[in-house]
Scaffold this active site. Structure first.
Site, PDB file in Angstrom:
ATOM      1  CE  LYS A 121       0.442  -4.869   6.744  1.00  0.00           C
ATOM      2  NZ  LYS A 121      -0.659  -5.653   7.309  1.00  0.00           N
ATOM      3  CB  CYS A 191      -9.062 -13.833   8.273  1.00  0.00           C
ATOM      4  SG  CYS A 191      -8.381 -13.439   9.897  1.00  0.00           S
ATOM      5  CD  GLU A 440      -4.695  -3.717   8.140  1.00  0.00           C
ATOM      6  OE1 GLU A 440      -4.076  -4.235   7.195  1.00  0.00           O
ATOM      7  OE2 GLU A 440      -5.388  -4.359   8.941  1.00  0.00           O
ATOM      8  CB  SER A 466      -8.577  -4.542   7.637  1.00  0.00           C
ATOM      9  OG  SER A 466      -8.813  -5.914   7.463  1.00  0.00           O
TER      10      SER A 466
END
Length: 550
Positions: A121, A191, A440, A466
């Protein structure tokens, strides 16, 4: 210069005195003031290295005749916030970040900005805030994390979420799960797959707001520091040339970002963030309908985690976003970028592409684009699926509804063995207003995958997913349950029909039954009645409008 309003003339002597108290000189005040917007925190792996990048940016600003001022915004880690009440704050934090950037830049008269975000975000939030100012800015995204390795196999965060499901059904031991836990997240960076943070970094570069190769250059790579320094230098040029973001962010630039998103199979969260960013330029400048329209222009050309076998490092080594521009050159619009080169000029300069990772359009991973917008009586305003991460046998699915009024209830049922092959899990009252915060659903989707049900069970929700979710997961159902959408009156056992190729999603009820159920619907009381989430719940718009505050 805008900064003249706080530093020029006798009347601004008190302002200058305060700046001198910070160590700035009279010579510094003759130069453009550049805000360096850092989101460093030692809570979030995607942000633990950003001090180094901020220093590089400031060095670049100084070297090209600017004066840098660093300030911070918050940054929430979706992975740490996942699966509990903390996730309700993730999407709403985007608006806080936007407000913070706007407030700090306006209050201190900055002539330009360098934004340094990494995670989900923070990237759109910073861009939204900067766009309200329409001053020159450039984005240095923090870069992906390298995958971890254990016994010759590569792992990343989603391996853990799915590993929990595998452990629940006895596929792996607790000791094996612990070993994966210890190695999956290798260090600094977002990630390692094409999840929301990396999707947004790629789209930021595709929009023309970052220097070439910024999105895929990894957090631990010295090239990232060099890009940061070059970006600091470049922002001074942009200020001197008065090149503003609205000169770059045309309709065609947004179309480029969407085309790259669809071709790569990015996170479904991009369908929230791109319209929200565009909304800062003009109301409904970009809508879900643009994703739907453009999804017919490109195929899915990259098999990247979570839906494929490759990691972000593979995309980077294959040529990054410039190589994607090159492969899509027949579709990409020729737009300006902060680099001073156009998108097609950047595409033309590409010297190497690994076509095993970035496929040619005539030999794609899938013929359909990586994201799909569906509509029907359940979602008349639309909903979204990451079709590039769905088993083709689930492109069409029909099954009985198993209805839950929260994510937590659904997780308990999934892990408790109450979901069987053929079911359609319905999770409602998790939308932007109903959640509040549109959590999510990575925990339930990962559990489904880990238990081996992703080729026989679908999940639909007015919440979101997600970027790490895979399987037949359909989110952003609009209107949401809290707004009286049809998802609010689906009952256990109702037949849900999904046709991803046909872009349809419906519940098999006649109009009379639907009308009767909606008439008797009682919307529940808000789940949160105090604090920021209470205000957010009252003010947030629908997911199909980007979940922006009204």
């Amino acid at each position: 210069m805008i900064s003249d309003n706080i530093k020029k003339g006798v009347i601004r002597s008190p302002n200058r005195a305060l700046l001198k108290a910070c160590g700035y000189t009279d010579e510094d005040m003759e130069k453009p003031f550049i805000g360096v917007v850092n989101s460093f925190t030692d809570v979030v792996p995607g942000h633990i290295h950003l001090r180094t990048l901020a220093e590089a940016v400031k060095n670049g600003v100084y070297a090209n005749g600017g004066t840098p001022f660093e300030f911070n915004t918050i940054g929430i880690c979706d992975g740490i916030a996942m699966g509990h009440e903390g996730m309700k704050y993730s999407l709403p934090s985007r608006e806080i970040i936007a407000d913070a950037v706007e407030s700090m830049a306006r209050a201190h008269g900055f002539d330009g900005l360098v934004l340094i975000p990494t995670c989900d975000k923070i990237v759109p939030g910073m861009i939204m805030g900067a766009l309200r100012l329409n001053i020159p800015f450039i984005v240095v995204t923090g870069g992906p994390m390298l995958p971890g390795e254990f016994q010759g196999k590569k792992y990343e965060l989603i391996s853990l979420f799915e590993g929990v499901g595998q452990y629940q059904v006895g596929k792996i031991s607790e000791e094996e799960l612990k070993c994966i836990e210890d190695c999956a997240c290798s260090g600094a960076g977002s990630c390692a797959g094409l999840y929301t943070a990396n999707s947004m970094a790629c789209l930021t570069e595709a929009l023309g707001l970052s220097l070439p190769m910024c999105a895929t250059t990894h957090a631990v790579d010295a090239q990232k520091v060099r890009i940061a320094k070059k970006s600091g230098s470049k922002i001074v040029d942009l200020v001197k040339q008065d090149i503003k973001p609205k000169d770059i962010l045309t309709k065609e630039a947004f179309e480029n970002a969407i085309l790259v998103d669809l071709a790569l199979g990015g996170s479904t969260n991009t369908t929230l963030h791109i319209p929200a960013i565009a909304n800062e330029i003009e109301n409904k400048f970009i809508t879900l309908d643009d994703f739907d329209r453009l999804s017919d222009e490109v195929p899915h050309i990259a098999s990247i985690k979570p839906g494929g076998e490759h990691f972000m490092i593979d995309l980077h080594n294959a040529g990054g976003i410039p190589a994607v521009f090159n492969v899509l050159k027949e579709k990409i619009r020729d737009t300006n970028t902060v680099s001073g080169k156009t998108t097609l000029e950047i595409a033309k300069e590409v010297k190497y592409i690994n076509y095993d990772v970035i496929r040619k359009t005539e030999a794609p991973v899938h013929e359909t684009a990586g994201l799909r917008v569906l509509k029907g009586n359940i979602a008349p305003n639309g909903c979204v699926v990451k079709i590039g991460a769905v088993n083709p046998k689930m492109y069409k699915h029909e099954g009985p509804a198993k209805v839950f009024n929260s994510e937590d209830d659904a997780i308990s049922a999934i892990l408790g063995g109450k979901i069987v092959s053929g079911d359609v899990i319905v999770i409602r009252y998790e939308g932007p207003s109903g959640g509040p915060g549109m959590r999510e659903m990575l925990s339930p989707t990962s559990a489904i995958c880990g238990m081996g049900l992703d080729d026989s069970v679908a999940l639909i929700t007015d919440g979101r997913f997600s970027g790490g979710s895979r399987g037949p997961c359909i989110g952003h159902i609009s209107p949401e349950a809290m707004a009286g959408g049809l998802i609010a009156v689906i009952n256990d056992g109702d037949t849900i029909k999904i046709d991803m190729i046909g872009k349809k999603i419906n519940v098999e009820l006649n109009n009379s039954e639907i009308e009767n159920r909606l008439k008797s619907l009682k919307i529940p009381e808000p789940k949160v009645k105090t604090g920021y989430l209470s205000r957010y719940s009252r003010l947030v718009s629908s997911a199909d409008e980007g979940a922006v505050l009204k």
